[in-house]
Design an enzyme around this catalytic site. Structure first.
Site, PDB file in Angstrom:
ATOM      1  CG  ASP A  96       4.069 -19.841   7.198  1.00  0.00           C
ATOM      2  OD1 ASP A  96       3.724 -20.620   8.102  1.00  0.00           O
ATOM      3  OD2 ASP A  96       3.557 -19.862   6.069  1.00  0.00           O
ATOM      4  CG  PHE A 109       0.080 -14.586   4.001  1.00  0.00           C
ATOM      5  CD1 PHE A 109       0.039 -13.275   3.548  1.00  0.00           C
ATOM      6  CD2 PHE A 109      -0.393 -15.581   3.166  1.00  0.00           C
ATOM      7  CE1 PHE A 109      -0.445 -12.965   2.284  1.00  0.00           C
ATOM      8  CE2 PHE A 109      -0.880 -15.291   1.900  1.00  0.00           C
ATOM      9  CZ  PHE A 109      -0.902 -13.977   1.470  1.00  0.00           C
ATOM     10  CG  ASP A 122       3.679 -10.910  10.214  1.00  0.00           C
ATOM     11  OD1 ASP A 122       3.337 -12.114  10.269  1.00  0.00           O
ATOM     12  OD2 ASP A 122       3.846 -10.321   9.139  1.00  0.00           O
ATOM     13  CG  ASP A 174       8.113 -17.820   0.611  1.00  0.00           C
ATOM     14  OD1 ASP A 174       6.949 -18.262   0.501  1.00  0.00           O
ATOM     15  OD2 ASP A 174       8.358 -16.703   1.111  1.00  0.00           O
ATOM     16  CB  CYS A 202      15.900 -27.122 -18.795  1.00  0.00           C
ATOM     17  SG  CYS A 202      15.408 -27.663 -17.130  1.00  0.00           S
ATOM     18  CB  CYS A 205      14.598 -30.593 -15.170  1.00  0.00           C
ATOM     19  SG  CYS A 205      13.309 -30.487 -16.445  1.00  0.00           S
ATOM     20  CB  CYS A 217      14.120 -30.459 -20.148  1.00  0.00           C
ATOM     21  SG  CYS A 217      13.035 -29.039 -19.868  1.00  0.00           S
ATOM     22  CG  HIS A 222      10.563 -27.273 -16.722  1.00  0.00           C
ATOM     23  ND1 HIS A 222      11.814 -27.242 -17.304  1.00  0.00           N
ATOM     24  CD2 HIS A 222      10.019 -26.027 -16.926  1.00  0.00           C
ATOM     25  CE1 HIS A 222      12.009 -26.056 -17.846  1.00  0.00           C
ATOM     26  NE2 HIS A 222      10.946 -25.301 -17.638  1.00  0.00           N
TER      27      HIS A 222
END
Length: 368
Positions: free
Chosen positions: A93, A97, A147, A266, A304, A306, A309, A335
């Site tokens: 970025d 922000f 910005d 994101d 799941c 992962c 899990c 997870h």
């Protein structure tokens, strides 16, 4: 490998689209979600954890890396990819922000933003040219224009003035760009006013960027306003360029954004939620500290795949979290990131098989 983007397939009933984004550090299949690596790391995870989770591209934070350890140091050490040992694409970025969020510690000027470091109080001027210089030093694949992130609420007059500054800064960013391999994205501002958002598109698109982002959303406005902006403005963006909805979000927000034609997302939600014990599943959100999980011998999500899990129970994860163990943050984050990556994989499969509208309806029903 120069930057390129190609739309491979479109859903017949929605604006959802399947794409391929080519970058110097690899190909990203879109729609894609980018885990946030604020300070050169996705909190609690190693790069190989992210690869196993299915992450294709990460987001780096220009503001934080500029202040610490410094973009020139990162340049001397081979760029951000080498510095953090991530071989895939990175989007950075502009820092806009973060400067926006400093409130009283920053002052917006025509030439940039004068701000005070949250680390040591030192003063810095972030100009459009400086934002590009920092991102080129970091060596990211995709960089963002500086910005002014319009706050919520803001009057039409305030928003119009902010938009004019964002457009001017975008032109200066493009003029300052020297690395032809890095893509540069323009940011569409305009607050909650659809007429100003449309004006932003009319003024930004002719400048000619490699991609376009909807910025200034998820800054406190009601969700229905964010949805209205996404639905109204996304179709106005060039169809042959990637479209990025910044800072979004919850799984339901991503599914809605995809239905409007968004390609990139994101957010810190999956990692931050994991560290605070909120875990995502296909049917519910689990607050793991709750006593109801004390003797639960099931994984977080039976569907799941992962590491967490496949190896640990809700009871054990609750024990780790209540005990304040670091492993709780690691396993929870593994997870949640995998949950988000599986969501994107399922979204892409649904678009590929021309059944995204049904996927969306089923997703909404399960969430409810």
């Amino acid at each position: 490998m120069p930057f390129a983007f190609e739309v491979l397939q479109k859903d017949s009933l929605t604006a959802a689209r399947l794409g391929k984004m080519t970058t110097p550090h690899g190909i990203v299949e879109t729609p894609a979600f980018m885990p946030v690596g604020t300070q050169g790391t996705v909190k609690a995870l190693r790069p190989d954890d992210l690869v196993r989770a299915g992450a294709q591209i990460l987001l780096g934070n220009t503001y934080h890396l500029y202040l610490r350890p410094g973009h020139e140091l990162i340049r001397r050490l081979g760029g951000l990819h080498a510095f953090m040992n991530w071989q895939g694409p990175i989007l950075t970025d502009s820092g806009g922000f973060q400067v926006f969020s400093l409130g009283a510690l920053r002052k917006i000027r025509p030439d940039g933003v004068l701000f005070q470091s949250h680390i040591d109080g030192s003063r810095h001027l972030l100009t459009p040219q400086k934002a590009v210089e920092i991102q080129e030093a970091l060596g990211s694949d995709l960089q963002m224009c500086l910005d002014e992130c319009t706050p919520y609420p803001a009057t039409p007059a305030q928003t119009r003035k902010s938009l004019a500054l964002t457009v001017q800064w975008a032109k200066l960013c493009l003029a300052a760009k020297t690395n032809s391999e890095q893509a540069l994205f323009g940011i569409i501002q305009g607050g909650t006013y659809l007429d100003l958002r449309r004006q932003a598109v009319e003024e930004m698109v002719p400048i000619g960027f490699d991609g376009y982002a909807l910025g200034g959303v998820s800054v406190g406005e009601p969700k229905e306003i964010m949805y209205a902006i996404t639905e109204d403005i996304t179709p106005l963006l060039p169809a042959d360029k990637p479209r990025y909805l910044m800072g979004v979000g919850m799984p339901e927000d991503i599914v809605y954004g995809v239905s409007c034609g968004i390609d990139l997302f994101d957010c810190v939600i999956p990692t931050r939620s994991a560290r605070h014990g909120l875990l995502f599943t296909n049917t519910q959100k689990i607050v793991i500290k709750n006593a109801r999980w004390r003797e639960d011998n099931h994984p977080i999500d039976d569907t799941c795949d992962c590491y967490t899990c496949k190896n640990y129970t809700r009871a054990y994860l609750r024990h780790l979290y209540v005990a304040g163990e670091i492993l709780a943050m690691i396993l929870n984050t593994i997870h949640n990131i995998r949950h988000y990556m599986r969501l994107m994989e399922n979204i892409r499969a649904a678009i590929r098989e021309n059944r995204f509208a049904a996927f969306k309806d089923d997703f909404v029903n399960r969430q409810q």
